[in-house]
Design an enzyme around this catalytic site. Structure first.
Site, PDB file in Angstrom:
ATOM      1  NE  ARG A  62      -2.467  -1.178   3.125  1.00 52.02           N
ATOM      2  CZ  ARG A  62      -3.168  -1.543   4.267  1.00 52.02           C
ATOM      3  NH1 ARG A  62      -4.403  -1.354   4.386  1.00 52.02           N
ATOM      4  NH2 ARG A  62      -2.433  -2.146   5.428  1.00 52.02           N
ATOM      5  CG  HIS A 110       9.813 -20.834   9.242  1.00 52.12           C
ATOM      6  ND1 HIS A 110       8.760 -20.484  10.149  1.00 52.12           N
ATOM      7  CD2 HIS A 110      10.801 -20.920   9.916  1.00 52.12           C
ATOM      8  CE1 HIS A 110       9.402 -20.273  11.338  1.00 52.12           C
ATOM      9  NE2 HIS A 110      10.728 -20.560  11.110  1.00 52.12           N
ATOM     10  CE  LYS A 146      13.556 -23.789  12.002  1.00 48.18           C
ATOM     11  NZ  LYS A 146      14.124 -22.531  11.733  1.00 48.18           N
ATOM     12  CG  HIS A 149       6.919 -23.968  13.707  1.00 52.23           C
ATOM     13  ND1 HIS A 149       6.284 -23.697  12.287  1.00 52.23           N
ATOM     14  CD2 HIS A 149       6.653 -22.529  14.213  1.00 52.23           C
ATOM     15  CE1 HIS A 149       6.414 -22.440  11.952  1.00 52.23           C
ATOM     16  NE2 HIS A 149       6.673 -21.683  12.923  1.00 52.23           N
ATOM     17  CE  LYS A 201       7.580 -15.898  20.696  1.00 52.20           C
ATOM     18  NZ  LYS A 201       8.331 -16.194  19.401  1.00 52.20           N
TER      19      LYS A 201
HETATM   20  C1  BG6 Z   1       7.171 -18.169  13.958  1.00 49.77           C
HETATM   21  C2  BG6 Z   1       6.615 -17.606  15.129  1.00 49.77           C
HETATM   22  O1  BG6 Z   1       6.302 -18.984  12.900  1.00 49.77           O
HETATM   23  O2  BG6 Z   1       8.404 -19.099  14.122  1.00 49.77           O
HETATM   24  C3  BG6 Z   1       7.621 -17.043  16.019  1.00 49.77           C
HETATM   25  O3  BG6 Z   1       5.706 -16.975  14.356  1.00 49.77           O
HETATM   26  C4  BG6 Z   1       8.692 -17.678  16.328  1.00 49.77           C
HETATM   27  O4  BG6 Z   1       6.898 -16.743  17.264  1.00 49.77           O
HETATM   28  C5  BG6 Z   1       9.494 -18.467  15.006  1.00 49.77           C
HETATM   29  O5  BG6 Z   1       9.535 -16.947  16.807  1.00 49.77           O
HETATM   30  C6  BG6 Z   1      10.330 -19.358  15.312  1.00 49.77           C
HETATM   31  O6  BG6 Z   1      11.078 -19.576  14.208  1.00 49.77           O
HETATM   32  P1  BG6 Z   1      12.605 -20.062  14.136  1.00 49.77           P
HETATM   33  O7  BG6 Z   1      13.125 -20.337  12.773  1.00 49.77           O
HETATM   34  O8  BG6 Z   1      13.432 -18.964  14.593  1.00 49.77           O
HETATM   35  O9  BG6 Z   1      12.747 -21.179  15.077  1.00 49.77           O
END
Ligand code: BG6
Length: 522
Positions: free
Chosen positions: A71, A208, A212, A270, A370
Site C-alpha cells: 500500500r 518454514h 530447515k 512447527h 519465549k
Molecule cells: C514463527 C513464530 O512461526 O516461528 C515466531 O510466529 C517464532 O513466534 C518463529 O519466533 C520461530 O522460528 P525459528 O525459525 O526462529 O525457530
C-alpha cells in the site's frame, strides 16, 4: 561423570548425494513471483535474500521476475533502492554485484490494496508486460505474505481477475504463509474459501520449519539407515521430548501475539511437523502425497484430549520480568501492544499420546516458549533402560538410559548417549556421547531456510508443504486446549521469570510420571 567420544571420519568426508534436480545448474521453471505484502518484513528478511541465494546457485531460471505489492506509495525505482539497502542487512552471504544486479533489475513494484478490485486489474496489466519482457511463460507464483485476514480475500480476487486459472500449459501457484486459520473452524472456512478458486495442487501452505535442513533430515535419518527403524517404537522407546525454546520475547509483534499465544503460534504447525516426521510410518515413496498421507495419518492418530485431559496434560505460562542471556528484560505484559492484564500464554507444555500400534502409551512431552534461557530446538528420544541384572553385585547404582538427540537448531547435529566403563580398577559407569555436528561434516551453508521451499514451489513439488487435511488435523488436536483455556482464564500469570525454563507446572508434568526434562546444557 560426562565424557565426550567424538565420531571420527573413518574415511575422508563423502559429499552427500545430491538429488538430480538440486544439482547446481538445474534451474527452476521460469516464472513471475508476486509478493502480496511486498514492503513487509518477510519479503526483505527472507524472501529476497533466499531468491538471491537461489540465483547465485543457478537454481533460479534466467527468465524470472518479482513483483512486490504494497500500500505504500512508491515507484519501482524507489522499491529497488529500498530492497538494495535491505539486502545489505539481511543477505546471508556477502552480496556480489554480478549476481545481485541482474536480480534487482527484475524486481518491480505495484502500489495497491489487496482488498481493492482495481489492484488486480493493474496487476494483470503489469504481469502481462513483465511476462512478455522476461519470457516467464505465463507461470505465476503468488506469495501471500499479508496479514492472515486477507488470505481468503486475495485468493478470491485472483480468481475473479482470472489470474489463478491454469491453461495453455502454464501454471499458477499460491504460497500461503502461516497462520493458516486461528482455530479449527477458521482453518476449515479458509480451506473451503480457497478451494473454490484453486485446486489443491495449486496451494502451497508453507511452514518454514520444513525449510530447515535438520527437519528434512529427520526422514532421511530414519529411513536411510537400517539400524534405527527396528527400534523406533514403543518396545524400545520410553518417551520423547520435544523442545522449541526461544530467548527472544515478542519482538514488537505484541499485536499479533496477543491474539495468538504460544499454543497457536508454534504447536499445530512447527511442533506438529517435528512430531509427524519423527513418528510417521515409512511412506512408499518421496512423492508429495505419499509423504503427506503418512503425516496426515499420524496427526489424526494423536489422542484427542477431553477437558479433563487438558487440565492434566497441558501447562501454560507467561513470562514476567527477568534476566535472559545476561540482560534484564521486561515482562510480557509490559511489551508494546500487550494488555497490562493479558491472559496470553508465552509458554506451553503438553503431554501427547499417539493412538497407534507403534506408539501406544509412549508419552510425547512437548514444550515451547519465549524468553527461555537458551535458543534451542530439538527432538530427544529416550530409550528404555537396559535390565540391571548384570550389575547387581557391583558398585554400579543405576543405568542411564540411551538417548538420541536430534538437534534442529542452533547447534545442528545428532548425538547418541550410551553407558561406558570409566577406566579404573572399580566397575564404574559413565554416560558418554557420540556426536555428529553438521558444520564439522558438511561445512555451513548460510541460508534463510526459504530457498528450498521457494524452489520446490517453482518446480511443483509440494512434499514440504501442508495439505488441507494436515492443517485441519493439527487444529483438531489443539482445539480442545483452546476451548478449555478460553473457558478458564489463567489466574497466576505471569508465572515464570524471563530466563527460566517456564513455570514449575511444566516440570511437574513429567516429574509426577517419574520423568524429567533433559538437561539441555549437559
Ligand atoms: C514463527 C513464530 O512461526 O516461528 C515466531 O510466529 C517464532 O513466534 C518463529 O519466533 C520461530 O522460528 P525459528 O525459525 O526462529 O525457530
Amino acid at each position: 561423570m560426562k565424557t565426550m567420544a567424538r565420531v571420527e571420519h573413518a574415511e575422508p568426508a563423502v559429499p552427500p548425494t545430491i538429488p538430480e534436480r538440486e544439482r547446481p545448474g538445474k534451474a527452476a521453471d521460469p516464472c513471475v513471483m508476486v509478493v502480496f505484502g511486498g514492503t513487509g518484513d518477510l519479503n526483505k528478511r527472507k524472501l529476497i535474500p533466499a531468491l538471491y541465494n537461489l540465483a547465485t546457485s543457478n537454481l533460479l531460471a534466467p527468465e524470472f521476475a518479482v513483483i512486490g505489492i504494497g500500500r505504500t506509495v512508491m515507484t519501482t525505482e524507489e522499491f529497488r533502492r529500498k530492497i538494495d539497502q535491505d539486502m545489505r542487512q539481511f543477505a546471508t552471504v556477502p552480496v556480489e554485484p554480478a549476481g545481485w544486479q541482474p536480480l534487482l533489475s527484475r524486481i518491480y513494484y505495484l502500489v495497491g490494496d489487496a482488498q481493492d478490485k482495481d489492484t488486480y486489474v493493474r496487476l494483470r496489466e503489469l504481469l502481462e508486460e513483465v511476462d512478455k519482457n522476461h519470457r516467464t511463460r505465463g507461470n505465476y507464483l503468488y506469495y501471500l505474505a499479508t496479514a492472515p485476514e486477507f488470505f481468503g480475500e486475495v485468493v478470491r480476487q485472483l480468481g475473479a481477475a482470472r489470474l489463478a486459472e491454469e491453461r495453455d500449459g502454464h501454471w499458477r501457484r499460491v504460497i500461503i504463509e502461516k497462520p493458516f486459520g486461528h482455530d479449527l473452524d477458521s482453518a476449515r472456512v479458509l480451506n473451503r474459501e480457497i478451494n473454490r478458486i484453486l485446486k489443491e495442487n495449486q496451494i502451497y501452505r508453507i511452514d518454514h520449519y520444513l525449510g530447515k535442513e535438520t527437519v528434512q533430515n529427520i526422514l532421511v535419518f530414519r529411513f536411510s539407515n537400517g539400524i534405527f527403524e527396528p527400534i523406533w517404537n514403543r518396545r524400545y522407546i520410553d518417551h520423547v521430548e520435544i523442545t522449541v525454546a526461544e530467548t527472544v520475547g515478542v519482538e514488537g509483534r505484541g499485536g499479533y501475539y496477543e491474539g495468538s499465544g504460544a499454543l497457536r503460534d508454534m504447536v499445530p504447525n512447527h511442533i506438529f511437523q517435528l512430531i509427524s516426521l519423527t513418528t510417521m510410518e515409512p511412506p512408499i515413496s518421496f512423492d508429495a502425497d505419499a509423504v503427506r498421507d503418512e503425516q496426515a495419518k499420524i496427526l489424526r492418530a494423536i489422542q484427542p484430549m477431553s477437558p479433563e485431559d487438558v487440565l492434566n496434560r497441558s501447562v501454560r505460562g507467561q513470562y514476567g520480568e527477568g534476566v535472559v542471556e545476561g540482560q534484564r528484560v521486561p515482562g510480557y505484559r509490559s511489551e508494546p501492544h500487550v494488555a497490562p492484564d493479558s491472559a496470553t500464554e508465552t509458554f506451553v507444555a503438553l503431554k501427547l499420546l499417539i493412538d497407534n500400534w507403534r506408539w501406544a502409551d509412549v508419552p510425547f512431552y512437548v514444550r515451547t516458549g519465549k524468553r527461555l534461557p537458551r535458543r534451542v530446538s530439538e527432538v530427544a528420544i529416550r530409550f528404555r533402560r537396559a535390565p540391571f541384572v548384570l550389575f547387581r553385585k557391583t558398585p554400579v547404582e543405576r543405568l542411564t538410559p540411551n538417548e538420541l538427540v536430534i538437534r534442529i537448531q542452533p547447534d545442528e547435529g545428532i548425538s547418541l548417549r550410551f553407558g561406558a566403563k570409566i577406566p579404573g580398577p572399580l566397575l564404574r559407569l559413565g554416560a558418554v556421547k557420540m556426536n555428529f555436528d553438521y558444520a564439522d561434516y558438511f561445512g555451513s551453508t548460510p541460508s534463510t531456510g526459504y530457498e528450498r521451499l521457494l524452489y520446490d514451489c517453482m518446480v511443483g513439488d509440494a512434499t514440504l508443504f501442508q495439505r488441507a487435511d494436515m492443517v485441519e488435523a493439527g487444529w483438531s488436536v489443539v482445539q480442545p486446549i483452546i476451548d478449555v483455556w478460553r473457558a478458564l482464564p489463567p489466574r497466576n500469570f505471569p508465572n515464570y521469570a524471563a530466563g527460566a525454563w517456564g513455570p514449575k507446572d511444566g516440570r511437574d508434568l513429567l516429574e509426577r510420571e517419574g520423568n524429567h526434562w533433559r538437561d539441555i546444557d549437559s
